[in-house]
Design an enzyme around this catalytic site. Structure first.
Site, PDB file in Angstrom:
ATOM      1  CG  LEU A 170       0.116   4.930   1.289  1.00 47.76           C
ATOM      2  CD1 LEU A 170       0.285   3.501   1.791  1.00 47.76           C
ATOM      3  CD2 LEU A 170       0.575   5.002  -0.172  1.00 47.76           C
ATOM      4  N   GLY A 171      -1.524   7.235   4.719  1.00 47.47           N
ATOM      5  CA  GLY A 171      -0.894   8.358   5.425  1.00 47.47           C
ATOM      6  C   GLY A 171       0.393   7.855   6.064  1.00 47.47           C
ATOM      7  NE  ARG A 193      -8.354  12.129   2.736  1.00 43.69           N
ATOM      8  CZ  ARG A 193      -8.027  12.810   3.820  1.00 43.69           C
ATOM      9  NH1 ARG A 193      -8.866  13.635   4.354  1.00 43.69           N
ATOM     10  NH2 ARG A 193      -6.841  12.667   4.382  1.00 43.69           N
ATOM     11  NE  ARG A 250     -10.202   6.818  16.726  1.00 43.47           N
ATOM     12  CZ  ARG A 250      -8.888   6.832  17.000  1.00 43.47           C
ATOM     13  NH1 ARG A 250      -8.149   5.770  16.770  1.00 43.47           N
ATOM     14  NH2 ARG A 250      -8.323   7.916  17.514  1.00 43.47           N
ATOM     15  CD  GLU A 279     -11.929   1.210  20.857  1.00 45.74           C
ATOM     16  OE1 GLU A 279     -11.395   2.060  21.602  1.00 45.74           O
ATOM     17  OE2 GLU A 279     -11.475   0.910  19.749  1.00 45.74           O
ATOM     18  CG  HIS A 297      -7.789   1.927  20.917  1.00 46.02           C
ATOM     19  ND1 HIS A 297      -8.909   2.599  20.474  1.00 46.02           N
ATOM     20  CD2 HIS A 297      -6.739   2.579  20.355  1.00 46.02           C
ATOM     21  CE1 HIS A 297      -8.557   3.606  19.689  1.00 46.02           C
ATOM     22  NE2 HIS A 297      -7.233   3.616  19.609  1.00 46.02           N
TER      23      HIS A 297
HETATM   24  O1  GLV Z   1      -5.910   5.392  18.193  1.00 48.20           O
HETATM   25  C1  GLV Z   1      -5.027   6.090  18.499  1.00 48.20           C
HETATM   26  C2  GLV Z   1      -4.799   7.444  18.065  1.00 48.20           C
HETATM   27  O2  GLV Z   1      -5.618   7.997  17.338  1.00 48.20           O
HETATM   28  O3  GLV Z   1      -3.766   8.000  18.477  1.00 48.20           O
END
Ligand code: GLV
Length: 323
Positions: A170-171, A193, A250, A279, A297
């Site tokens: 939750l950033g 965290r 990611r 990727e 992405h």
């Molecule tokens: O995946 C994209 C970023 O980290 O900006």
């Protein structure tokens, strides 16, 4: 002639900024960016020299590194070859490609994109979720293949409103996803965290418990040693047969092999994936699944956000956050 030689000489004196891989979408800002009168950009990827040789040749003059999504890792080995580097800037939010411990040890400052693209990524996460639940891409394919006329109606999708959403991380981005999904009348809970003292959403210390209490998991956390393969078979089984996973973080936060197995065996209902472990390789099994939405992405940002933060004199100060 004298003027151009002077100019060339002056350019040679500019601090050098190393770029290891072309910056994605840099065409959005390219001309002014490469015409900087403060730096010389050294594009290692254009050199015929092997990387280590290239770095050793230029090492005394390289003062900074400009990185981006998908760029080669900035390891302790690379930093060791570049003793004059004092700054690493990445156009990405994620910093998983930078050895932060080594940077800290050597007093190298690191800056990333902070929250400037959070809205774009959050919009995309919600887009992927609606697409999986309501089968937007799958039904688009059905119409395009002419199957509507020959096979009749396409199966209906599932309602977004009322779904229990688990946000992992939750950033800024996770919070922006939560706010958007609240407006769709979803209920939100999260794993992070640490519990956020000013947030009223229910907090689960264990991602497995979060999954067991949700219909959807949205992966918004950073990739670190702690989050690598954090979403594994156990978590996906807890999410259950009706569960959907969305990943805009990611690829390697999810154990991709186990996720593919769960999808193949119907142990979860679907997935919306913008990021992958290797990727641009995507597991072939996913191509055949119409309960899976794939994107390359691209949640990362929009041209509008990119340009909004570039003032007449280049990037506005404060756009990129020092870590
Ligand atoms: O995946 C994209 C970023 O980290 O900006």
């Amino acid at each position: 002639m004298a003027e151009s030689t002077d100019c060339h000489k002056a350019q040679q004196d500019f601090p050098k900024v190393l770029i290891l891989k072309p910056i994605p979408f840099i065409n959005l800002v390219s001309e002014q960016y490469f015409a900087s009168n403060k730096f010389t950009f050294l594009e290692a990827y254009d050199s015929s020299l092997p990387l280590h040789q290239f770095l050793s040749t230029h090492s005394p003059s390289i003062k900074a590194i400009l990185s981006s999504v998908g760029a080669p890792p900035i390891t302790a080995d690379i930093l060791h070859l570049l003793p004059e580097v004092g700054l690493v800037v990445t156009t990405s939010v994620g910093l998983n490609q930078v050895d932060l411990l080594e940077c800290r040890r050597r007093g190298i400052k690191v800056a990333n994109a902070g929250s400037i693209f959070s809205d774009d990524v959050a919009d995309f996460a919600v887009g992927l979720l609606i697409d999986v639940l309501r089968k937007v891409s799958a039904s688009d394919g059905y119409v395009r293949k002419g199957l509507w006329a020959t096979k009749g109606d396409y199966p209906l999708g599932s309602k977004l409103g009322g779904k229990r959403i688990g946000i992992v991380g939750l950033g800024n981005i996770g919070f922006a996803v939560a706010k958007r999904l609240e407006a769709f009348r979803c209920s939100i809970s999260y794993n992070s965290r640490k519990r956020k003292p000013h947030v009223s959403y229910p907090f689960y210390e264990s991602v497995c418990e979060l999954a067991a209490n949700c219909d959807v998991l949205v992966i918004c956390c950073e990739l670190t040693d702690q989050t690598h393969h954090m979403i594994n078979k156990e978590v996906l089984s807890a999410l259950g047969k009706e569960g959907v996973i969305v990943n805009i973080g990611r690829g390697a936060i999810i154990n991709e092999e186990e996720m593919v197995q769960c999808l193949v065996q119907g142990e979860i209902a679907g997935a919306g994936l913008d990021v992958f472990e290797n990727e641009p390789d995507v597991p072939l099994e996913l191509f055949a699944m119409d309960n899976v939405v794939l994107s390359p992405h691209v949640a990362v940002f929009t041209p509008e956000s990119f340009l909004r933060f570039k003032g007449p004199r280049g990037w506005e100060s404060g756009s990129f956050l020092l870590k």
